[in-house]
Design an enzyme around this catalytic site. Structure first.
Site, PDB file in Angstrom:
ATOM      1  N   ARG A   1       5.971  -3.389   3.693  1.00 14.75           N
ATOM      2  CA  ARG A   1       5.894  -3.033   5.116  1.00 14.75           C
ATOM      3  C   ARG A   1       6.857  -1.953   5.587  1.00 14.75           C
ATOM      4  NH1 ARG A   1       0.953  -4.819   5.237  1.00 14.75           N
ATOM      5  NH2 ARG A   1       0.664  -7.057   5.552  1.00 14.75           N
TER       6      ARG A   1
ATOM      7  N   GLY B   1      -4.022 -11.457   5.937  1.00 11.64           N
ATOM      8  CA  GLY B   1      -2.939 -11.411   4.958  1.00 11.64           C
ATOM      9  C   GLY B   1      -2.037 -12.619   5.036  1.00 11.64           C
TER      10      GLY B   1
ATOM     11  N   HIS C   1      -9.278  -1.792  -4.042  1.00 10.49           N
ATOM     12  CA  HIS C   1      -9.518  -2.911  -3.120  1.00 10.49           C
ATOM     13  C   HIS C   1     -11.026  -2.882  -2.873  1.00 10.49           C
ATOM     14  CE1 HIS C   1      -8.659  -5.340   0.653  1.00 10.49           C
ATOM     15  NE2 HIS C   1      -9.908  -4.974   0.809  1.00 10.49           N
TER      16      HIS C   1
ATOM     17  N   ASP D   1      -0.466 -10.213  -3.752  1.00 11.25           N
ATOM     18  CA  ASP D   1      -0.902  -9.532  -2.526  1.00 11.25           C
ATOM     19  C   ASP D   1      -0.101 -10.046  -1.321  1.00 11.25           C
ATOM     20  OD1 ASP D   1      -2.175  -7.808  -0.846  1.00 11.25           O
ATOM     21  OD2 ASP D   1      -4.141  -8.777  -0.924  1.00 11.25           O
TER      22      ASP D   1
ATOM     23  N   ASN E   1       0.009   1.192   2.135  1.00  8.41           N
ATOM     24  CA  ASN E   1      -0.400   1.180   3.550  1.00  8.41           C
ATOM     25  C   ASN E   1       0.767   0.922   4.496  1.00  8.41           C
ATOM     26  OD1 ASN E   1      -0.245  -1.456   2.664  1.00  8.41           O
ATOM     27  ND2 ASN E   1      -1.985  -2.180   3.866  1.00  8.41           N
TER      28      ASN E   1
ATOM     29  N   ASP F   1      -5.322   0.561  -1.033  1.00 10.98           N
ATOM     30  CA  ASP F   1      -5.423  -0.883  -0.763  1.00 10.98           C
ATOM     31  C   ASP F   1      -5.595  -1.178   0.719  1.00 10.98           C
ATOM     32  OD1 ASP F   1      -5.470  -3.607  -1.351  1.00 10.98           O
ATOM     33  OD2 ASP F   1      -3.370  -3.802  -0.820  1.00 10.98           O
TER      34      ASP F   1
ATOM     35  N   HIS G   1      -7.040  -8.177  -6.486  1.00  9.53           N
ATOM     36  CA  HIS G   1      -7.441  -9.462  -5.895  1.00  9.53           C
ATOM     37  C   HIS G   1      -8.924  -9.833  -6.027  1.00  9.53           C
ATOM     38  CE1 HIS G   1      -8.191  -6.568  -2.753  1.00  9.53           C
ATOM     39  NE2 HIS G   1      -6.940  -6.532  -2.342  1.00  9.53           N
TER      40      HIS G   1
ATOM     41  N   HIS H   1       1.353  -6.370  -7.036  1.00  7.09           N
ATOM     42  CA  HIS H   1       0.653  -6.119  -5.764  1.00  7.09           C
ATOM     43  C   HIS H   1       1.365  -6.807  -4.598  1.00  7.09           C
ATOM     44  CE1 HIS H   1      -3.531  -5.750  -3.674  1.00  7.09           C
ATOM     45  NE2 HIS H   1      -2.551  -5.672  -2.783  1.00  7.09           N
TER      46      HIS H   1
END
Ligand code: ZN
Ligand code: ZN
Lengths: 437, 310
Positions: free
Chosen positions: A77, A337, A191, A318, A107, A164, A244, A73
């Site tokens: 980016r 994050g 998520h 994560d 994402n 997520d 998570h 996980h």
């Protein structure tokens, strides 16, 4: 000249491989990116090794040698947010953290909801320091409205699907997703945060949030989301992986579901077993803002318990990079994050192994073979014939987390300044050293 | 005696001695504002920035006037929206203004922790004029000053805070301050407006107004906002008024020598009736006057100046 028999030999380390046994002192022989032998050196091999160039032999005595760590996980980016991280920098951070494989979440922008984006990421990852596996979207643009082209995603290499960051709030859509993925034998990664109960919440809803007057995300928001997905998973006979896990209620729900034979697995992130929400009021460090939020002590204890009794199968970071500019703002305006690839192993050693919660074998299992099995990934073991993805760890090395040492493009970590024990010494992917401390 | 910090970020953790120092200092400034010439040279040469990221006419005027009466130079920065993400960051804004050489910053912001954040990025003395739903220390200090002027002490008094406890920064500061000074505190409001684990504040919790105020000395009434009803925290304003509106009839349950307070602005006929707001035991306007004295005292004490007037 005669070609050398080995490209790389790792000498005399303590091998911890859930598939091979634990703590066995042995050497590992690598040729053409594959492990060709895991055995004690014989007179013959010693003679063969004598002719190898010095950089081809790593002395691993007093070190732990494990299958390359797998982080199921992370957020890389790219595409879309290359100012925070790129596939290259993210994989460099992975290598520095001992991870030879990472799974990146969808994402990005554009979202990983079609095969073009999967291919783009795969092409970018070709020269990177770690293997990258893609997690595709459950729904188009992660909007929770229409299923993404899941079959195409899987065909192009996606190992799971997840929205997520977003919980698929509509149960009918989630039911269809569970039914649909049965065709591909991949899990849905959830998520789990109910979007009504957690809307606009900035931190855990707790006494700390009450004291600070900050809007909370209640732990029941996670519990309800987990329970719904477990029930849908059971109803459809599908596979569910909870991302998570952060609350006592979720740990209990997963434990119960496993007892009932429902095919559910789970991961926990180091920040959810190392940090408590009372740290936020100390200095409003925006690096402490994450979703799901850092919880109160009783939740943290339950997550550790879940790791201990096997309810939580994996440790995943994560890893969520954000630029300094974005984090250098008011607490409630910072994006949620934190990065995690480079601190994970040290935190696991310092907070779980040294405190007696997990053995090395348990910890390594949760960072290698378990994620590999859940996502059908190659690796996770040092068996003869497999790809030579190897991590060498100095278990007693003390080090301090330093911002300037991070290889991740972003430095958003609340662990900066922490003193940790246990450091990655070498990371080897496909027989090549990609990181050396 | 001096304050232990050069900032006023909140009342949590502040000692009774420090609070007493502020209240005592405010008393001497209170004398000054009763004089025909309401100005002293105490803070001459000190520049104060009033940084209001969230509109609050009352608090801003009170601080501005306090600064003027102490002969400080003040500059005002207001931003009607709390969203700084669209433009310059808060940090850059403050650093730019600070380059103009200011000494103190009075800050009001919709985000918790902003006053603390400013202590990390500027050298100025910071005064919290309300951060998020966290603290509003000068409001609580003026509330305490008002109560102390009436009873001569705070120790042993029973104070009830009624209304939207969850979203009120005034409530939090009042709890810390009053408890430090030995008062007992009760919170009363719809259970949806009492925040999670608020019993850990060490206060009594009520969702029945009559029970809460029975035998109490002070009732401090918090404003209720229509948006809370819209967010579904209670069914209607009508029902709120029926259950939690402070009426003259209900006041009979209080101790005889009781006090009614409200930090304003009031919704007459919602959380408080006009009869109560304008009644004999109401000190609502007195609070406003004391607010100025408190703000003068805080500015003075944090500036580190030794003035002849105080
Ligand atoms: Zn997530
Ligand atoms: Zn994530």
């Amino acid at each position: 000249m005669k070609q050398a028999k080995y490209d790389l030999v790792i000498k005399g380390g303590r091998v911890i491989d859930p598939a091979l046994g634990f703590g066995k002192e042995t050497s590992i022989f690598v040729k053409d990116g594959k492990i060709i032998g895991v055995e004690k050196e014989s007179k013959k091999t010693q003679k063969e090794m004598a002719s190898l160039p010095s950089e081809s032999v790593i002395d691993a005595s007093d070190k732990i040698v494990t299958p390359g760590l797998i982080d199921m996980h992370v957020h890389l980016r790219e595409p879309g947010f290359e100012d925070k991280e790129t596939i290259t920098t993210g994989c460099r951070a992975a290598a520095a953290g001992g991870f030879t494989s990472v799974c990146c979440m969808p994402n990005t922008f554009p979202t990983i909801d079609n095969q073009e984006v999967v291919r783009f990421i795969q092409s970018r990852a070709e020269k990177a320091d770690a293997r990258v596996f893609v997690v595709g979207a459950i729904t188009k643009r992660l909007k929770g409205e229409e299923l993404a082209e899941i079959g195409e995603l899987v065909k192009s290499g996606a190992v799971a699907i997840s929205d997520d960051g977003n919980y698929v709030q509509n149960p009918e859509i989630m039911r269809r997703a569970f039914e649909y993925v049965r065709m591909f034998n991949i899990p849905i990664i959830s998520h789990a945060e109910d979007s009504y109960l957690c809307a606009d919440g900035i931190m855990n809803e707790s006494y700390e949030a009450t004291r600070l007057g900050i809007k909370g995300r209640p732990n029941v928001g996670e519990v309800i989301a987990v329970l719904r997905d477990i029930k849908l998973c059971q109803f459809t006979g599908s596979r569910l992986h909870i991302a998570h896990v952060s609350t006592a209620g979720a740990v209990e729900a997963i434990r119960q579901a496993k007892r009932e034979g429902i095919r559910v697995t789970a991961e926990a992130a180091p920040h959810h077993f190392c940090l408590t929400d009372d740290l936020i009021g100390l200095d409003f460090d925006t690096n402490l803002r994450v979703n799901p939020p850092i919880r109160a002590k009783k939740d943290v204890e339950a997550v550790i318990e879940g790791l201990v009794d096997g309810t939580i199968d994996c440790i995943a970071t994560d890893h969520a990079p954000h630029s300094e500019e974005e984090k250098d703002v008011e607490f409630d305006m910072a994006p949620p994050g934190m990065i995690g690839l480079e601190t994970a192993l040290g935190l696991v050693k310092t907070r779980l192994i040294d405190k007696g919660y997990l053995s090395w074998a348990d910890a390594i299992r949760k960072m290698t073979i378990n994620p590999a099995r859940i996502l059908n990934l190659p690796g996770g073991t040092l068996e003869k014939g497999t790809d030579a993805d190897i991590t060498i760890i100095d278990p007693e090395k003390k080090w301090t987390v330093r911002k300037e040492k991070f290889r991740s493009k972003s430095k958003n970590s609340p662990f900066i300044g922490w003193k940790l024990t246990g450091r990655v010494e070498y990371t080897i992917v496909n027989g090549k050293v990609v990181y050396q401390a | 005696m001096k304050l232990s910090s050069r900032h006023l970020l909140g009342l949590e953790g502040m000692s009774a001695e420090e609070i007493t120092l502020i209240l005592d200092t405010a008393e001497s400034f209170r004398e000054i504002i009763e004089r025909p010439i309401k100005k002293v040279p105490t803070l001459r040469g000190v520049t104060v920035l009033n940084l209001f990221y969230e509109p609050s006419t009352r608090t801003r005027i009170s601080f501005e006037l306090a600064e003027k009466r102490l002969s400080a130079d003040s500059i005002n920065f207001s931003k009607s929206t709390s969203s700084v993400t669209k433009g310059e960051s808060l940090k850059d804004t403050v650093k730019n203004i600070e380059a103009l050489k200011i000494d103190m910053i009075v800050v009001r912001h919709a985000s918790t922790g902003v006053p603390y954040f400013l202590t990390q990025c500027t050298a100025s003395n910071i005064i919290n004029a309300g951060d998020g739903r966290h603290e509003h220390p000068t409001q609580a200090l003026l509330d305490m000053m008002t109560i102390r002027r009436k009873y001569g002490h705070l120790n042993g008094l029973r104070v009830v805070l009624v209304g939207d406890v969850k979203h009120s920064r005034v409530v939090r500061s009042n709890i810390w301050g009053l408890k430090a000074m030995g008062a007992s505190v009760a919170l009363c409001g719809p259970s949806t407006l009492l925040p999670y684990e608020s019993e850990r504040f060490g206060v009594d919790l009520y969702s029945n107004l009559d029970e809460a105020i029975d035998g109490a000395d002070v009732v401090n009434i918090m404003r209720i906002q229509l948006e809370r009803q819209q967010a579904g925290l209670f069914p209607s304003m009508r029902e709120y008024t029926n259950l939690f509106g402070v009426t003259a009839e209900r006041m009979k349950l209080l101790n005889k020598n009781h006090t009614i307070m409200h930090p304003g602005p009031m919704n007459r006929g919602v959380e408080i009736t006009s009869e109560v707001a304008d009644g004999e035991s109401s000190v609502i306007l007195e609070q406003v006057t004391n607010g100025q004295a408190i703000r003068m005292a805080v500015l003075y004490l944090l500036s580190g100046k030794k003035g002849e007037e105080a």
